[in-house]
Design an enzyme around this catalytic site. Structure first.
Site, PDB file in Angstrom:
ATOM      1  N   LYS A  57       0.861  -1.175   0.000  1.00 54.33           N
ATOM      2  CA  LYS A  57       0.000   0.000   0.000  1.00 54.33           C
ATOM      3  C   LYS A  57       0.907   1.238   0.000  1.00 54.33           C
ATOM      4  CE  LYS A  57      -1.739   3.006   1.920  1.00 54.33           C
ATOM      5  NZ  LYS A  57      -1.692   4.489   1.600  1.00 54.33           N
TER       6      LYS A  57
ATOM      7  N   GLU B  72       9.937   1.810  10.679  1.00 53.43           N
ATOM      8  CA  GLU B  72      11.003   2.782  10.435  1.00 53.43           C
ATOM      9  C   GLU B  72      10.338   4.139  10.549  1.00 53.43           C
ATOM     10  OE1 GLU B  72      12.942   5.561   9.179  1.00 53.43           O
ATOM     11  OE2 GLU B  72      12.819   4.754   7.146  1.00 53.43           O
TER      12      GLU B  72
ATOM     13  N   CYS C 130      13.891  11.176   6.725  1.00 55.66           N
ATOM     14  CA  CYS C 130      13.849  10.806   8.147  1.00 55.66           C
ATOM     15  C   CYS C 130      15.227  10.871   8.791  1.00 55.66           C
ATOM     16  CB  CYS C 130      13.234   9.422   8.307  1.00 55.66           C
ATOM     17  SG  CYS C 130      14.081   8.127   7.377  1.00 55.66           S
TER      18      CYS C 130
ATOM     19  N   GLU D 250      10.290  16.574  14.803  1.00 56.91           N
ATOM     20  CA  GLU D 250      10.668  16.404  13.405  1.00 56.91           C
ATOM     21  C   GLU D 250       9.883  17.379  12.534  1.00 56.91           C
ATOM     22  OE1 GLU D 250      11.780  12.616  10.706  1.00 56.91           O
ATOM     23  OE2 GLU D 250       9.730  12.619  11.462  1.00 56.91           O
TER      24      GLU D 250
END
Length: 486
Positions: A181, A256, A291, A389
Site C-alpha cells: 500500500k 522505520e 527521516c 521532526e
C-alpha cells in the site's frame, strides 16, 4: 514500441487500477484520488481510492500464492529478482520524470537518489541473501529460517521507491508474499515498479499493489488476520496507531519512523567549510523530507560565529527552483499540508527565540509549495524546533561547551535514527560516535553502506532494513529436535 521504451503516458492506465493476483484490475470503489504536482498545483493523474475489500482480495491472492512461493528454491527467486531489476532499470527515464512530478524532486536528485541508488539496493539484496544462513545444525536440533508469511508493506511519500525497495525486495527474496500500500500522495512510481515485477514473471499473487488512503486501505492491512507482518515507514504517531491495530492479531511489526538527528562538529576540526556540503546534502536535498536528515548541528560555543559563516557561504550552492531544471537542487515540499507544517515550525522557532540566520517564514505560494532553506542559530535543545521532526529544509544550530555536553545534547531526544560526528581524526570521532544513542552514525563524512543494517533506537522504530539483517527481518525461526549431530 517495446515495453522497455514506453513513455510515461503509456503507463497512465495502470495508475487507475489495482494490481491483484497478477493482473491490473479495477478497484471495487468507483472513486479516485487526484495526484498533485507540488511545483505547479496541477492534478495530473489519479489513483483508485482503494477499499478494505480491495485489500482483502489482495491478501487472499497473496495467501494462495504463499505455499508455492515459499517452496521455490532461493536461486529461482534470485533469478526472477535479477529479471525484475532489468525491467526496473529500463524504466529509469520514466521514474525520474514521475518523481519530479509527483514528489517535486529535482531531476538530478531524482536520478541519483530516487532511481540509481535503488538499483544498487536491489542488486545488494540479490547478493546478500546468499549470506543468510537458512539452516543451522546443533547437537540435538536443526534450526531453520522460514518466511513469515503474507507481508503488508505500507510506505511513505518522501522516498516513493526507496522505501518499497527496502521492504518488498527482501520480503520476496526470503519467500514471503506481499501486499503493498504506497502513499496516496506519491503512488505513481510504485505502479511502474509493480509492473516491472509483472514483466519479470513473478507468479500471480506474490506481489500485489492496492492504492488508497492509509485510513482505509492501510488500516485494513493491519486488521486482516491473514497478514502475518506489517512493515511500515512513516511518522512515529501513525506507526504507533498502526501497530496497536496489528497487535490485536499478534502480527510481527517492523517500523522505520521519525528522527531528529544530530551532527556534531568536534572542537578539533580546523576548518568547518569542508563539512558543510555533507550536512546540507542531508538536510536540504529532498527538501528536508528525509527521516535521517541531520537537522541539529552541534558546534563549539566559542566557534559559533565561524560555523555560521561557513553555513551562509555554502547556501548559494543549493538553489531553489523548478524540479525539472537540472540546476535546481531544492524543489518544493510535497504538499500543501507539508508546506503548512514547515511554515508553522519556522514561525514557532522565531517565537521561541531562535535567531534566523538564513531563510525565514515562506511567502504565500503562488505556484508551487516552495520553502526557502532556513537556518536557525542560538537554538536551545529544549525548544520544540530542536525536539520535533519538521520534515523540511530547516536546520537548528545548537552551541555546546564541552564534548560531554555535545553528547548529552545529541542524546536528549526521543529519537535515535541517525547521527554524524566529525573530528580531526577518525579515531577521535569514532570514540564520540559510540556514545551517541542512534542506530546509524556517520563518522567524518563516511559513505553509506547498503549492506549495513538501517533502523533506529527509541521512537525511531523497531527492526532493521538493509543487507542480510534486513532480509532476516522477514524470516522466523523454527527448531527441529531431531537428534542431529554436527
Amino acid at each position: 514500441m517495446s515495453e522497455a521504451n514506453m513513455p510515461v503516458a503509456d503507463f497512465t492506465p495502470l495508475f487507475e487500477k489495482q494490481f491483484i493476483d497478477g493482473e491490473w484490475v479495477p478497484s471495487t470503489s468507483p472513486d479516485f484520488i487526484e495526484v498533485e504536482n507540488p511545483a505547479t498545483f496541477e492534478h495530473f493523474a489519479r489513483i483508485p481510492d482503494g477499499t478494505p475489500e480491495d485489500i482483502d482480495l489482495a491478501v487472499e491472492a497473496a495467501a494462495r500464492a504463499l505455499p508455492a512461493w515459499s517452496a521455490t528454491p532461493l536461486e529461482a527467486r534470485r533469478e526472477l529478482m535479477r529479471k525484475f531489476l532489468e525491467h526496473f532499470r529500463s524504466m529509469r527515464e520514466e521514474i525520474i520524470e514521475l518523481e519530479a512530478e509527483e514528489l517535486g524532486a529535482p531531476v538530478s536528485f531524482a536520478a541519483n537518489s530516487h532511481c540509481d541508488y535503488q538499483y544498487v539496493r536491489v542488486a545488494s539484496y540479490i547478493d546478500e541473501v546468499k549470506q543468510v544462513v537458512f539452516e543451522t545444525r546443533f547437537p540435538a536440533s536443526t534450526v531453520i529460517r522460514e518466511p513469515v508469511g503474507v507481508i503488508g508493506c505500507i510506505t511513505p511519500w518522501n522516498y516513493p521507491l526507496g522505501q518499497i525497495v527496502q521492504k518488498v525486495v527482501p520480503a520476496l527474496l526470503t519467500g514471503n508474499t506481499v501486499v503493498l500500500k504506497p502513499s496516496q500522495s506519491t503512488p505513481l512510481t510504485a505502479c511502474l515498479m509493480t509492473e516491472a515485477f509483472r514483466r519479470a514473471g513473478f507468479p500471480k499473487g506474490t506481489i500485489n499493489l492496492v492504492s488508497g488512503r492509509g485510513s482505509k486501505a492501510g488500516a485494513r492491512l493491519a486488521e486482516n488476520r491473514k497478514v502475518a507482518m506489517i512493515s511500515f515507514t512513516g511518522s512515529t504517531e501513525v506507526g504507533i496507531k498502526l501497530s496497536q491495530k496489528a497487535l490485536e492479531s499478534v502480527k510481527r511489526i517492523s517500523l522505520e519512523l521519525g528522527g531528529k538527528s544530530p551532527c556534531v562538529w568536534l572542537p578539533s576540526v580546523k576548518d568547518f567549510a569542508p563539512l558543510v556540503p555533507q550536512l546540507f546534502n542531508s538536510i536540504m536535498l529532498n527538501t528536508g523530507q528525509t527521516c535521517t536528515a541531520l537537522s541539529r548541528l552541534l558546534v563549539p560555543r566559542s566557534r559559533l560565529a565561524e560555523a555560521e559563516a561557513a553555513l551562509v557561504a555554502k547556501l548559494p550552492d543549493y538553489p531553489v527552483g523548478d524540479p525539472k531544471d537540472p540546476k535546481t537542487r531544492i524543489g518544493p515540499v510535497a504538499s500543501k499540508a507539508q508546506y503548512e507544517t514547515v511554515k508553522r515550525y519556522i514561525e514557532l522557532g522565531i517565537s521561541e527565540g531562535a535567531r534566523v540566520l538564513a531563510g525565514g517564514v515562506p511567502d504565500e505560494p503562488v505556484k508551487g509549495w516552495y520553502v526557502k532553506p532556513t537556518i536557525f542559530t542560538d537554538v536551545r535543545n529544549d525548544m520544540r524546533i530542536a525536539q520535533e521532526e519538521i520534515f523540511g529544509p530547516v536546520l537548528c544550530v545548537i552551541p555546546y561547551d564541552t564534548v560531554d555536553d555535545a553528547v548529552a545534547i545529541a542524546n536528549d531526544t526521543p529519537y535515535g535514527l541517525n547521527a554524524m560526528v566529525c573530528g580531526m581524526s577518525e579515531a577521535e570521532a569514532s570514540k564520540v560516535a559510540r556514545r551517541i544513542n542512534s542506530g546509524n552514525v556517520y563518522i567524518n563524512n563516511g559513505p553509506r553502506d547498503v549492506t549495513a543494517p538501517f533502523g533506529g533506537y527509541g521512537a525511531s522504530g523497531i527492526g532493521r532494513e538493509g543487507g542480510r539483517y534486513g532480509l532476516m527481518e522477514f524470516t522466523q525461526l523454527k527448531a527441529l529436535f531431531d537428534h542431529s549431530t554436527y
